[in-house]
Design a protein around this motif. Structure first.
Motif, PDB file in Angstrom:
ATOM      1  N   ARG A 287      32.488  41.736  32.395  1.00 28.56           N
ATOM      2  CA  ARG A 287      32.402  42.301  31.040  1.00 28.56           C
ATOM      3  C   ARG A 287      32.492  43.824  31.050  1.00 28.56           C
ATOM      4  NH1 ARG A 287      28.634  38.924  26.977  1.00 28.56           N
ATOM      5  NH2 ARG A 287      29.309  36.812  27.579  1.00 28.56           N
ATOM      6  N   LEU A 288      31.894  44.455  32.062  1.00 29.94           N
ATOM      7  CA  LEU A 288      31.829  45.919  32.090  1.00 29.94           C
ATOM      8  C   LEU A 288      32.964  46.566  32.882  1.00 29.94           C
ATOM      9  CD1 LEU A 288      27.982  46.516  32.631  1.00 29.94           C
ATOM     10  CD2 LEU A 288      29.258  46.432  30.483  1.00 29.94           C
ATOM     11  N   GLY A 289      33.443  45.861  33.903  1.00 28.08           N
ATOM     12  CA  GLY A 289      34.489  46.428  34.753  1.00 28.08           C
ATOM     13  C   GLY A 289      35.827  46.505  34.044  1.00 28.08           C
ATOM     14  N   ASN A 290      36.599  47.508  34.427  1.00 28.78           N
ATOM     15  CA  ASN A 290      37.902  47.708  33.787  1.00 28.78           C
ATOM     16  C   ASN A 290      39.040  47.018  34.528  1.00 28.78           C
ATOM     17  OD1 ASN A 290      36.827  49.441  31.771  1.00 28.78           O
ATOM     18  ND2 ASN A 290      36.800  51.129  33.248  1.00 28.78           N
ATOM     19  N   GLN A 291      38.766  46.526  35.721  1.00 30.57           N
ATOM     20  CA  GLN A 291      39.829  45.951  36.527  1.00 30.57           C
ATOM     21  C   GLN A 291      39.453  44.553  37.019  1.00 30.57           C
ATOM     22  OE1 GLN A 291      41.074  48.635  39.662  1.00 30.57           O
ATOM     23  NE2 GLN A 291      40.653  50.436  38.409  1.00 30.57           N
ATOM     24  N   LYS A 292      40.441  43.712  37.170  1.00 29.83           N
ATOM     25  CA  LYS A 292      40.222  42.375  37.706  1.00 29.83           C
ATOM     26  C   LYS A 292      40.094  42.436  39.221  1.00 29.83           C
ATOM     27  CE  LYS A 292      42.631  39.761  34.083  1.00 29.83           C
ATOM     28  NZ  LYS A 292      43.720  38.783  33.801  1.00 29.83           N
ATOM     29  N   LEU A 293      39.285  41.526  39.764  1.00 28.52           N
ATOM     30  CA  LEU A 293      39.128  41.456  41.213  1.00 28.52           C
ATOM     31  C   LEU A 293      40.404  40.930  41.837  1.00 28.52           C
ATOM     32  CD1 LEU A 293      35.527  39.933  41.446  1.00 28.52           C
ATOM     33  CD2 LEU A 293      36.186  42.326  41.609  1.00 28.52           C
ATOM     34  N   ALA A 294      40.834  41.570  42.917  1.00 24.38           N
ATOM     35  CA  ALA A 294      42.068  41.159  43.590  1.00 24.38           C
ATOM     36  C   ALA A 294      41.989  41.519  45.068  1.00 24.38           C
ATOM     37  CB  ALA A 294      43.276  41.843  42.952  1.00 24.38           C
ATOM     38  N   PHE A 295      42.686  40.763  45.888  1.00 20.06           N
ATOM     39  CA  PHE A 295      42.739  41.057  47.322  1.00 20.06           C
ATOM     40  C   PHE A 295      43.936  41.950  47.623  1.00 20.06           C
ATOM     41  CE2 PHE A 295      44.418  40.242  51.553  1.00 20.06           C
ATOM     42  CZ  PHE A 295      43.303  40.482  52.344  1.00 20.06           C
ATOM     43  N   SER A 296      43.721  42.898  48.532  1.00 22.05           N
ATOM     44  CA  SER A 296      44.799  43.804  48.933  1.00 22.05           C
ATOM     45  C   SER A 296      44.716  44.051  50.438  1.00 22.05           C
ATOM     46  CB  SER A 296      44.697  45.132  48.179  1.00 22.05           C
ATOM     47  OG  SER A 296      45.544  46.107  48.745  1.00 22.05           O
ATOM     48  N   GLY A 297      45.791  43.749  51.130  1.00 26.50           N
ATOM     49  CA  GLY A 297      45.825  43.986  52.573  1.00 26.50           C
ATOM     50  C   GLY A 297      45.708  45.459  52.907  1.00 26.50           C
ATOM     51  N   ALA A 298      46.353  46.299  52.103  1.00 32.71           N
ATOM     52  CA  ALA A 298      46.300  47.747  52.345  1.00 32.71           C
ATOM     53  C   ALA A 298      44.880  48.273  52.148  1.00 32.71           C
ATOM     54  CB  ALA A 298      47.261  48.459  51.399  1.00 32.71           C
ATOM     55  N   THR A 299      44.204  47.776  51.108  1.00 31.43           N
ATOM     56  CA  THR A 299      42.826  48.190  50.855  1.00 31.43           C
ATOM     57  C   THR A 299      41.910  47.728  51.977  1.00 31.43           C
ATOM     58  OG1 THR A 299      43.186  48.039  48.471  1.00 31.43           O
ATOM     59  CG2 THR A 299      40.900  48.048  49.231  1.00 31.43           C
ATOM     60  N   LEU A 300      42.132  46.513  52.476  1.00 33.73           N
ATOM     61  CA  LEU A 300      41.326  45.996  53.589  1.00 33.73           C
ATOM     62  C   LEU A 300      41.483  46.875  54.818  1.00 33.73           C
ATOM     63  CD1 LEU A 300      39.563  43.848  54.933  1.00 33.73           C
ATOM     64  CD2 LEU A 300      41.640  42.512  55.371  1.00 33.73           C
ATOM     65  N   ARG A 301      42.711  47.260  55.132  1.00 38.22           N
ATOM     66  CA  ARG A 301      42.949  48.112  56.305  1.00 38.22           C
ATOM     67  C   ARG A 301      42.269  49.466  56.133  1.00 38.22           C
ATOM     68  NH1 ARG A 301      47.949  45.429  55.946  1.00 38.22           N
ATOM     69  NH2 ARG A 301      48.848  47.076  54.634  1.00 38.22           N
ATOM     70  N   ARG A 302      42.346  50.028  54.920  1.00 41.22           N
ATOM     71  CA  ARG A 302      41.723  51.330  54.668  1.00 41.22           C
ATOM     72  C   ARG A 302      40.205  51.257  54.806  1.00 41.22           C
ATOM     73  NH1 ARG A 302      42.342  52.401  49.004  1.00 41.22           N
ATOM     74  NH2 ARG A 302      40.196  51.695  48.776  1.00 41.22           N
ATOM     75  N   MET A 303      39.592  50.233  54.212  1.00 41.39           N
ATOM     76  CA  MET A 303      38.142  50.107  54.276  1.00 41.39           C
ATOM     77  C   MET A 303      37.666  49.760  55.683  1.00 41.39           C
ATOM     78  SD  MET A 303      36.716  48.385  50.773  1.00 41.39           S
ATOM     79  CE  MET A 303      37.487  46.790  51.043  1.00 41.39           C
TER      80      MET A 303
END
Length: 440
Positions: free
Chosen positions: A193-209
């Motif tokens: 309800r409060l978040g502006n973005q939908k949850l999604a998986f990202s390989g690039a984000t995983l590598r960065r984190m």
């Protein structure tokens, strides 16, 4: 971010936690007396075993998510979605690992295996609970505080029902999973309800984190080793009752821990923001150290003096051996909280690669000291081992590992009581200014 905003955020956490602690006192008292030292020790043994695999399940994301969300606000959906989905997958492997370990370490102990397996179910929901770090990053901890309080009320009612019904220890083991499940699903609904973005998986984000979080997997695992090894070694070297007495002491020592967690969690975004902008970073770290040092010393003195009364009220005469242990255990909490502040500084400074050195050294020392002290002093030996380990890991090692020395300088500056007084005056002045602006 203003100081008042951080204080308000912490106030929400502390206020809800006070109610939670009061409930915990009642439920713990009833549960510990109902199960007895042996049953209570078995449940805490299961908690320690599950705690060992939690850092693997979390993949270090719990230590970097707040910073990631602050640094990449436009990708918060991918950041959260990637962390949740990856940790959820990891939790399944960790549950299998728990069952495999107990099957070998406690071969032939059917009750121990069942209790540990049921307790491990919480790992699935604990993975989903990582969404709480979005609320921390946005300084919206009132939502997480209220949800956690509601969950604890429900679970407390459930445990009281178990006590009244006289059900077996297995039902108590699964109550932890119920707690995490309520929190996780509630926070996910609120985020939607409060978040502006939908949850999604990202390989690039995983590598960065993962490039940063990987250092925290081993680091957090080492922290768990010197936090939980004592209870596991007491179970294996003595018996369930010894684990029960020691666990009772640790629980009493951590009665006020929610205050320190709330302060550190609320200050973390402000510290990261000041590092990002280059304004007031070390001042914020010093201020955080100062608050933690003086509050922790005060609570340690208070609990140490009143330990006989605290143990008798909470656990009864059956737990008398806990009193002497509590007087030692409570003092290591001060150094543990200092370590939590240091870890905030480490992440802000990008020095994560040194964490494994600090925590591996602490874990090794803790295991060695427990192996030496437990056969000689029993549960008191485990308490002394924990105290020495915390002092060595969170203070002494900072002088030995050169890149860590600056944090000890900030820690020493924080000992100056004038810093604490100036913070109090600043907060008072900000509050008066806000009240005047509201009137106008």
């Amino acid at each position: 971010m203003t100081e008042n905003k951080v204080v308000k955020n912490a106030t929400w956490i502390i206020a809800c936690k006070i109610v939670q602690v009061l409930l915990n006192l009642v439920v713990t008292m009833m549960t510990a007396r109902y199960l007895g030292p042996s049953g209570y020790g078995l449940v805490n043994y299961a908690a320690s075993v599950v705690a060992f695999v939690s850092p693997i399940m979390q993949l270090g994301f719990n230590s970097v998510l707040v910073q990631e969300l602050i640094n990449y606000p436009e990708e918060e959906g991918k950041t959260l979605g990637t962390a949740l989905s990856t940790s959820l997958l990891s939790s399944a492997f960790c549950i299998v690992g728990v069952v495999a370990f107990v099957s070998v370490a406690n071969a032939g102990e059917k009750a121990t295996l069942i209790v540990c397996a049921l307790y491990a179910i919480q790992l699935v929901f604990s993975a989903l609970e990582l969404v709480q770090y979005w609320f921390q990053a946005k300084l919206k901890s009132k939502y997480t505080s209220l949800v956690m309080l509601a969950a604890y009320v429900v679970v407390s009612a459930y445990r009281i029902f178990l006590l009244i019904s006289g059900l077996s220890i297995y039902w108590f083991a699964i109550s932890q999973a119920l707690d995490y499940a309520i929190i996780a699903f509630s926070l996910l609904v609120i985020y939607k309800r409060l978040g502006n973005q939908k949850l999604a998986f990202s390989g690039a984000t995983l590598r960065r984190m993962f490039k940063k979080s990987r250092y925290y997997i081993v680091s957090n695992l080492m922290i768990v080793i010197f936090a939980q090894t004592d209870r596991i070694m007491l179970k294996l070297m003595i018996d369930d009752a010894a684990t029960g007495y020691y666990s009772a002491a640790v629980t009493c020592a951590g009665l006020t821990g929610f205050v320190f967690t709330a302060i550190i969690d609320s200050a973390r975004p402000s510290v990261f923001e000041s590092k990002k902008t280059g304004v007031g970073f070390e001042k914020n770290v010093c201020a955080l150290y100062s608050v933690i040092i003086y509050l922790s010393l005060l609570q340690s003195l208070f609990i140490s003096l009143l330990s006989p009364i605290i143990v008798k009220i909470l656990y009864g005469s059956a737990y008398t051996p806990t009193v002497s242990v509590l007087r030692v255990v409570v003092w290591y909490t001060t150094f543990a909280y200092l370590g939590s502040v240091r870890n905030v500084w480490i992440l802000a400074e990008g020095k994560e690669k040194y964490l494994w050195i600090l925590n591996l050294s602490g874990a090794t020392l803790n295991v060695a000291l427990n192996a030496i002290f437990i056969p000689v002093w029993g549960i008191m030996g485990a308490a002394v081992a924990s105290l020495v380990t915390q002092i060595f890991t969170n203070v002494a090692l900072n002088f030995i590992v050169w890149p860590m020395r600056r944090t000890n300088v900030l820690m020493l500056k924080a000992l100056n009581p004038k810093l604490l007084l100036s913070m109090a005056k600043s907060l008072k002045g900000n509050k008066q200014s806000e009240e005047e602006s509201e009137k106008n």
